[in-house]
Design an enzyme around this catalytic site. Structure first.
Site, PDB file in Angstrom:
ATOM      1  N   HIS A  52       1.441  -0.965  -0.110  1.00 19.88           N
ATOM      2  CA  HIS A  52       0.689   0.001   0.100  1.00 19.88           C
ATOM      3  C   HIS A  52       0.760   0.889   0.092  1.00 19.88           C
ATOM      4  O   HIS A  52       1.780   1.134   0.276  1.00 19.88           O
ATOM      5  CB  HIS A  52      -0.961   0.512   1.028  1.00 19.88           C
ATOM      6  CG  HIS A  52      -0.510  -0.092   2.758  1.00 19.88           C
ATOM      7  ND1 HIS A  52       0.304   1.332   3.014  1.00 19.88           N
ATOM      8  CD2 HIS A  52      -0.207  -0.771   3.631  1.00 19.88           C
ATOM      9  CE1 HIS A  52       1.362   0.497   4.295  1.00 19.88           C
ATOM     10  NE2 HIS A  52       0.845  -0.835   4.561  1.00 19.88           N
TER      11      HIS A  52
HETATM   12  P1  TYD Z   1      -1.847  -2.782   7.952  1.00 17.34           P
HETATM   13  O1  TYD Z   1      -0.889  -1.135   7.534  1.00 17.34           O
HETATM   14  O2  TYD Z   1      -2.546  -2.821   6.503  1.00 17.34           O
HETATM   15  O3  TYD Z   1      -0.240  -4.161   7.611  1.00 17.34           O
HETATM   16  P2  TYD Z   1       1.077  -3.743   6.461  1.00 17.34           P
HETATM   17  O4  TYD Z   1       1.648  -3.046   5.686  1.00 17.34           O
HETATM   18  O5  TYD Z   1       1.732  -3.448   8.224  1.00 17.34           O
HETATM   19  O6  TYD Z   1       1.073  -5.181   6.210  1.00 17.34           O
HETATM   20  O7  TYD Z   1      -2.580  -3.264   8.775  1.00 17.34           O
HETATM   21  C1  TYD Z   1      -2.724  -4.594   9.329  1.00 17.34           C
HETATM   22  C2  TYD Z   1      -4.181  -3.834  10.522  1.00 17.34           C
HETATM   23  O8  TYD Z   1      -3.743  -3.399  11.270  1.00 17.34           O
HETATM   24  C3  TYD Z   1      -5.021  -3.157   9.553  1.00 17.34           C
HETATM   25  O9  TYD Z   1      -6.414  -4.291   9.921  1.00 17.34           O
HETATM   26  C4  TYD Z   1      -5.016  -1.969   9.799  1.00 17.34           C
HETATM   27  C5  TYD Z   1      -4.267  -2.413  11.714  1.00 17.34           C
HETATM   28  N1  TYD Z   1      -2.891  -0.798  12.013  1.00 17.34           N
HETATM   29  C6  TYD Z   1      -3.890  -0.335  13.086  1.00 17.34           C
HETATM   30  O10 TYD Z   1      -4.872  -0.197  13.689  1.00 17.34           O
HETATM   31  N2  TYD Z   1      -3.044   0.316  13.502  1.00 17.34           N
HETATM   32  C7  TYD Z   1      -1.650   0.846  13.464  1.00 17.34           C
HETATM   33  O11 TYD Z   1      -0.902   1.369  13.155  1.00 17.34           O
HETATM   34  C8  TYD Z   1      -1.432   0.228  11.767  1.00 17.34           C
HETATM   35  C9  TYD Z   1      -0.282   0.582  11.429  1.00 17.34           C
HETATM   36  C10 TYD Z   1      -2.352  -1.756  11.581  1.00 17.34           C
END
Ligand code: TYD
Length: 136
Positions: A52
């Site tokens: 993303h």
């Molecule tokens: P995401 O940022 O999509 O993970 P990555 O990019 O590391 O693979 O986040 C995964 C899940 O965690 C998503 O449902 C949102 C949640 N999340 C939070 O609640 N707080 C945060 O600070 C982050 C980074 C993610």
């Protein structure tokens, strides 16, 4: 300290026979105020995180333990960074597609961000990201 491109930043390293120490000061070693800290751990072999971009959010990523790759895309080209030392970090400006991959066993990724969590900050579709990046 204005930075608009991804960059590896070397952090202070206090060498000590008792064990080394490094630190990060906001707006000094990194070009933003820290609003949020999170970490990624227990990543199963072969898994990939991220996939993303953020339209208006900056991050700084440190491999506190182990190693992994951060693969960035700016809308035109891909950039790959290997993080494997706790005294180096990668600054990522806004509008960078980013993926974390090739995690070693027991690796720990520390991520500092300049905004609190909000799903609205995410661009989760790569084609939409490329379009937006090239419109800027
Ligand atoms: P995401 O940022 O999509 O993970 P990555 O990019 O590391 O693979 O986040 C995964 C899940 O965690 C998503 O449902 C949102 C949640 N999340 C939070 O609640 N707080 C945060 O600070 C982050 C980074 C993610």
């Amino acid at each position: 300290m204005l930075m608009q491109a991804p960059e590896i930043i070397q952090l202070p390293k206090i060498l000590d026979d008792r064990g080394n120490l490094s630190f990060i000061e906001e707006c000094n070693h990194i070009p933003f105020k820290i609003e949020r800290t999170y970490w990624i751990y227990d990543v199963p072999g072969g898994e990939c995180r991220g996939g993303h971009a953020y339209s208006d959010l900056q991050e700084f990523i440190v491999a506190l333990s182990g190693s992994f790759d951060v693969v960035l895309h700016d809308g035109e080209k891909e950039l790959r960074f290997h993080l494997n030392r706790s005294y180096y970090g990668l600054y990522i400006p806004k509008m960078m597609w980013r993926e974390l991959e090739n995690f070693s066993t027991n690796s720990l990724a520390l991520i500092l961000a300049d905004q609190k969590y909000s799903e609205d900050a995410y661009i989760r579709d790569f084609d939409e990201f490329v379009q937006k990046a090239n419109d800027q």
